[in-house]
Write an enzyme that holds these catalytic residues in place. Structure first.
Site, PDB file in Angstrom:
ATOM      1  N   PRO A  32       0.876  -1.281   0.003  1.00 27.61           N
ATOM      2  CA  PRO A  32       0.128  -0.119   0.043  1.00 27.61           C
ATOM      3  C   PRO A  32       0.928   1.319   0.036  1.00 27.61           C
ATOM      4  O   PRO A  32       2.041   1.375   0.695  1.00 27.61           O
ATOM      5  CB  PRO A  32      -0.861  -0.099   1.423  1.00 27.61           C
ATOM      6  CG  PRO A  32      -0.702  -1.664   1.807  1.00 27.61           C
ATOM      7  CD  PRO A  32       0.646  -2.053   1.017  1.00 27.61           C
ATOM      8  N   LYS A  33       0.402   2.358  -0.490  1.00 33.85           N
ATOM      9  CA  LYS A  33       1.187   3.600  -0.777  1.00 33.85           C
ATOM     10  C   LYS A  33       0.595   4.547   0.100  1.00 33.85           C
ATOM     11  O   LYS A  33      -0.530   4.949   0.236  1.00 33.85           O
ATOM     12  CB  LYS A  33       0.918   4.295  -2.170  1.00 33.85           C
ATOM     13  CG  LYS A  33       2.072   5.506  -2.236  1.00 33.85           C
ATOM     14  CD  LYS A  33       2.115   5.785  -3.674  1.00 33.85           C
ATOM     15  CE  LYS A  33       3.189   7.014  -3.721  1.00 33.85           C
ATOM     16  NZ  LYS A  33       2.986   8.056  -2.849  1.00 33.85           N
ATOM     17  N   PHE A  34       1.319   4.978   1.212  1.00 32.89           N
ATOM     18  CA  PHE A  34       0.952   5.880   2.536  1.00 32.89           C
ATOM     19  C   PHE A  34       1.141   7.182   2.169  1.00 32.89           C
ATOM     20  O   PHE A  34       2.079   7.647   1.366  1.00 32.89           O
ATOM     21  CB  PHE A  34       1.824   5.304   3.758  1.00 32.89           C
ATOM     22  CG  PHE A  34       1.101   4.100   4.273  1.00 32.89           C
ATOM     23  CD1 PHE A  34       0.237   4.204   5.512  1.00 32.89           C
ATOM     24  CD2 PHE A  34       1.441   2.856   3.903  1.00 32.89           C
ATOM     25  CE1 PHE A  34      -0.028   2.896   6.319  1.00 32.89           C
ATOM     26  CE2 PHE A  34       1.055   1.671   4.353  1.00 32.89           C
ATOM     27  CZ  PHE A  34       0.295   1.755   5.497  1.00 32.89           C
ATOM     28  N   GLU A 179      -3.068   6.071  -0.389  1.00 32.01           N
ATOM     29  CA  GLU A 179      -3.097   6.741  -2.145  1.00 32.01           C
ATOM     30  C   GLU A 179      -3.191   5.961  -3.087  1.00 32.01           C
ATOM     31  O   GLU A 179      -3.603   5.885  -4.001  1.00 32.01           O
ATOM     32  CB  GLU A 179      -1.562   7.362  -1.965  1.00 32.01           C
ATOM     33  CG  GLU A 179      -1.676   8.650  -1.596  1.00 32.01           C
ATOM     34  CD  GLU A 179      -0.412   9.298  -1.946  1.00 32.01           C
ATOM     35  OE1 GLU A 179      -0.232  10.629  -2.243  1.00 32.01           O
ATOM     36  OE2 GLU A 179       0.969   8.860  -1.556  1.00 32.01           O
TER      37      GLU A 179
END
Length: 293
Positions: A32-34, A179
């Protein structure tokens, strides 16, 4: 550990290039893109030092993360994202406020809304030294080992080689302000430049600040150089972005008067500050700023 095995500051970080769909096939891993601020954490023998994506030392803005990093063995270097959770979702405005704060206010904010360090890579191991040339999967295993006895707020991001699960993350985690998803090769070394792939809910581009309008201590808008070389003015800056730009202006010294491509007057400033702007706005005279890098 030998001196030549150390990772020197500043680190040129690995980046991701935007794609329209996640890559398919054997050997891909997904995370996951934080939504936060990129931070490289150095556990030195006597202290913790935090570096931004651009190489600035930002330890004073994240006293809670610096204190947590003391639990790591000296010689450890991590790469990840400083994020702030607020009522079950990532709060990027809180991250911006923290990053733009003076030391005393940053300490106060850290007590009100503590930060979390979402860690996705290990650059140096306390016993093995620089591990950036090693494959992603090996670095990932070493990262989990290094963090095993540390605990929050230093936490490894989830990772999977199941593309269907990654796509579910992309859809479901948007409600928590995640994101998007980043894809990495299992056998890939850690290297500077855009070797990773990412899909995001809102695509952005990086634009370098070349000037500002308003007062040097309270800039109203930023003037940026777009990827195609054009210059455009931003919308009115939020208070945290204005403070961040003011710090950059103060460090850059006096500017000169100039005009944008559309004839708007502004004052120039030095290089080094990059803003992320919405890609869909860069064909217009005014761009929308998402964050400072």
């Amino acid at each position: 550990m030998a001196d030549d095995a150390l990772v020197e500051r500043p680190v040129q970080v690995a980046l991701a290039r935007s794609v329209t769909r996640l890559p398919v096939g054997e050997g891909w891993w997904y995370e996951p893109k934080f939504d936060g601020h990129r931070i490289v954490l150095f556990r030195d023998p006597d202290e913790v030092v935090l570096q931004s994506r651009t190489g600035r030392i930002v330890t004073s803005a994240w006293p809670d993360l610096a204190a947590a990093g003391l639990a790591l063995a000296p010689g450890t270097v991590l790469d990840g994202e400083a994020v702030i959770w607020n009522e079950g979702a990532l709060d990027f405005a809180a991250v911006q406020a923290r990053a733009a704060s003076a030391v005393a206010r940053a300490r106060l904010l850290s007590l009100q809304l503590p930060a979390t360090y979402a860690v996705w890579d290990l650059l140096a191991h306390p016993e093995l030294g620089d591990v950036r040339p090693r494959p992603y999967l090996e670095r990932r295993a070493l990262l989990l080992e290094v963090l095993a006895d540390v605990g929050p707020p230093l936490q490894a991001v989830p990772a999977t080689n199941d593309r269907d699960l990654a796509l579910r993350w992309y859809e479901v985690l948007q409600a928590q302000n995640i994101e998007g998803v980043v894809a990495k090769r299992a056998d890939g070394a850690y290297r500077s430049g855009r070797s990773w792939h990412k899909i995001r809910h809102s695509e952005t581009v990086d634009a370098e600040v070349v000037g500002y309008t308003g007062n040097a201590t309270h800039p109203r808008t930023a003037v940026v150089r777009l990827p195609d070389g054009g210059r455009a003015q931003s919308q009115a800056l939020t208070a945290p972005l204005s403070r961040r730009l003011a710090l950059h202006i103060a460090a850059s010294g006096p500017g000169r008067r100039a005009r944008t491509d559309d004839g708007e007057r502004y004052t120039t400033t030095g290089d080094g500050l990059v803003l992320e702007v919405l890609a869909g706005t860069t064909r217009h005279a005014v761009v929308t700023v998402v964050r400072a890098r």
